[in-house]
Design an enzyme around this catalytic site. Structure first.
Site, PDB file in Angstrom:
ATOM      1  N   ASP A   1      -7.913  17.969  -7.473  1.00 51.90           N
ATOM      2  CA  ASP A   1      -6.435  18.674  -7.892  1.00 51.90           C
ATOM      3  C   ASP A   1      -6.295  18.791  -9.213  1.00 51.90           C
ATOM      4  O   ASP A   1      -6.912  18.111 -10.227  1.00 51.90           O
ATOM      5  CB  ASP A   1      -5.473  18.090  -7.249  1.00 51.90           C
ATOM      6  CG  ASP A   1      -5.520  16.473  -7.284  1.00 51.90           C
ATOM      7  OD1 ASP A   1      -6.241  15.879  -8.356  1.00 51.90           O
ATOM      8  OD2 ASP A   1      -4.820  15.595  -6.425  1.00 51.90           O
TER       9      ASP A   1
ATOM     10  N   ASN B   1       2.859   7.814   0.050  1.00 51.01           N
ATOM     11  CA  ASN B   1       3.397   8.649   1.295  1.00 51.01           C
ATOM     12  C   ASN B   1       1.863   9.272   2.058  1.00 51.01           C
ATOM     13  O   ASN B   1       2.159  10.119   2.981  1.00 51.01           O
ATOM     14  CB  ASN B   1       4.382   9.867   0.622  1.00 51.01           C
ATOM     15  CG  ASN B   1       3.537  10.920  -0.159  1.00 51.01           C
ATOM     16  OD1 ASN B   1       2.387  10.524  -0.206  1.00 51.01           O
ATOM     17  ND2 ASN B   1       4.257  11.746  -0.623  1.00 51.01           N
TER      18      ASN B   1
ATOM     19  N   GLU C   1       0.305  16.880   0.539  1.00 51.51           N
ATOM     20  CA  GLU C   1       1.668  15.969   0.859  1.00 51.51           C
ATOM     21  C   GLU C   1       1.744  16.076   2.385  1.00 51.51           C
ATOM     22  O   GLU C   1       1.242  16.743   3.252  1.00 51.51           O
ATOM     23  CB  GLU C   1       2.908  16.738   0.059  1.00 51.51           C
ATOM     24  CG  GLU C   1       2.673  16.649  -1.441  1.00 51.51           C
ATOM     25  CD  GLU C   1       2.996  15.415  -2.056  1.00 51.51           C
ATOM     26  OE1 GLU C   1       2.585  14.414  -1.382  1.00 51.51           O
ATOM     27  OE2 GLU C   1       3.437  15.148  -3.208  1.00 51.51           O
TER      28      GLU C   1
ATOM     29  N   HIS D   1      -0.503  10.780   0.577  1.00 46.72           N
ATOM     30  CA  HIS D   1      -1.226  11.944   0.453  1.00 46.72           C
ATOM     31  C   HIS D   1      -2.774  11.820  -0.300  1.00 46.72           C
ATOM     32  O   HIS D   1      -2.970  10.691  -0.763  1.00 46.72           O
ATOM     33  CB  HIS D   1      -0.530  12.879  -0.795  1.00 46.72           C
ATOM     34  CG  HIS D   1      -0.315  12.139  -2.073  1.00 46.72           C
ATOM     35  ND1 HIS D   1       0.856  12.097  -2.915  1.00 46.72           N
ATOM     36  CD2 HIS D   1      -1.511  11.597  -2.949  1.00 46.72           C
ATOM     37  CE1 HIS D   1       0.650  11.433  -3.870  1.00 46.72           C
ATOM     38  NE2 HIS D   1      -0.690  11.133  -4.045  1.00 46.72           N
TER      39      HIS D   1
END
Ligand code: F6R
Length: 250
Positions: free
Chosen positions: A67, A136, A143, A138
């Site tokens: 990313d 979380n 996400e 990811h």
């Protein structure tokens, strides 16, 4: 999934570098998927040291990063281009033409995402994908809520992710709102996956990755469906698991 609980971050980094080195030595033309972040820094350091000692040759390897923020130039100190140059690319013998990072700007974002997927396919797919994990759940910048079918795409980062990453910027406002990331499907197509997690703040995420329901609401849970996924944790990140040291199959 295979989980290895190592005593410390240092030992986890040793083990990650060992796995990466073995993979490169057994397939010098390997295609690697690479993460940024705090988790892989120790592994990259060891890979650089191994290269300097003449124990590793990356001249035939190809890399694809997971990313990159949108809106930061590759030279920006907090760009993932810059991170990778600092921690790995500038100290090993990867060929510049074999290094790939997502890069999208202006109107060309969709084409850039499709182009990235095509480059991965043309390289023969990813042999070993290394991942970190967000609190979380990811992976990459996928996400919660991102569909499992997603390929490389542009995402709006969750506020929590931007807040966590704000530690590298002068203020939260400076953290880009968007990023380009490999999708869950891109990641799941990799032949092997190695996920690294360290520190107490990741322990709940690791518990959910291994034992939680498989749901896009917790993206890393999809790894339960991968046929060759290994997770390395230090004791702090592994503290909610059934064992507190050694290796186990889940
Ligand atoms: C970075 C990436 C992210 C990180 C994750 C954990 O390329 O894809 O998913 O792996 O945010 O980051 P650290 O390792 O800094 O805790």
């Amino acid at each position: 999934m295979i989980v290895e609980i190592l005593d410390t971050y240092e030992k986890m980094s040793d083990r990650a570098a060992e796995i990466l080195k073995e993979a490169v030595n057994s397939n010098p033309a390997i295609v690697l998927g690479l993460p940024t972040g705090s988790s892989p820094v120790g592994m990259y350091k060891r890979i650089c040291d191994d290269y300097q000692r003449g124990e590793l040759d990356l001249s035939q390897a190809t890399t694809f990063n997971l990313d990159e923020y949108i809106g930061l130039s590759p030279e920006h100190e907090q760009s993932y281009h810059h991170f990778m140059a600092t921690h790995l690319f500038d100290c090993v013998n990867l060929r510049a033409e074999n290094i790939h990072l997502p890069h999208a700007s202006g109107e060309e974002k969709k084409a850039a995402c499709e182009g990235y997927e095509q480059k991965i396919q043309k390289a023969g797919g990813i042999d070993l994908q290394i991942l970190g994990i967000g609190r979380n759940g990811h992976i990459g910048f996928n996400e919660p809520g991102n569909p499992f079918e997603s390929r490389t795409h542009v995402v709006k980062l969750h506020r929590e992710t931007r807040e966590v990453n704000a530690r590298f910027f002068d203020s939260l406002e400076e953290v880009p709102e968007y990023s380009m990331t490999m999708g869950i499907k891109t990641i799941m197509r990799s032949k092997r996956i190695l996920l690294l997690a360290t520190g107490e703040k990741k322990c709940e995420a690791i518990r959910k990755t291994l034992y939680g329901p498989i749901t896009p609401d917790f993206p890393a849970s999809v790894l339960q469906l991968h046929p060759d996924c290994r997770i390395l944790v230090d004791k702090a990140a592994g503290q909610l698991l059934e064992m507190n040291s050694g290796t186990m199959a889940v």
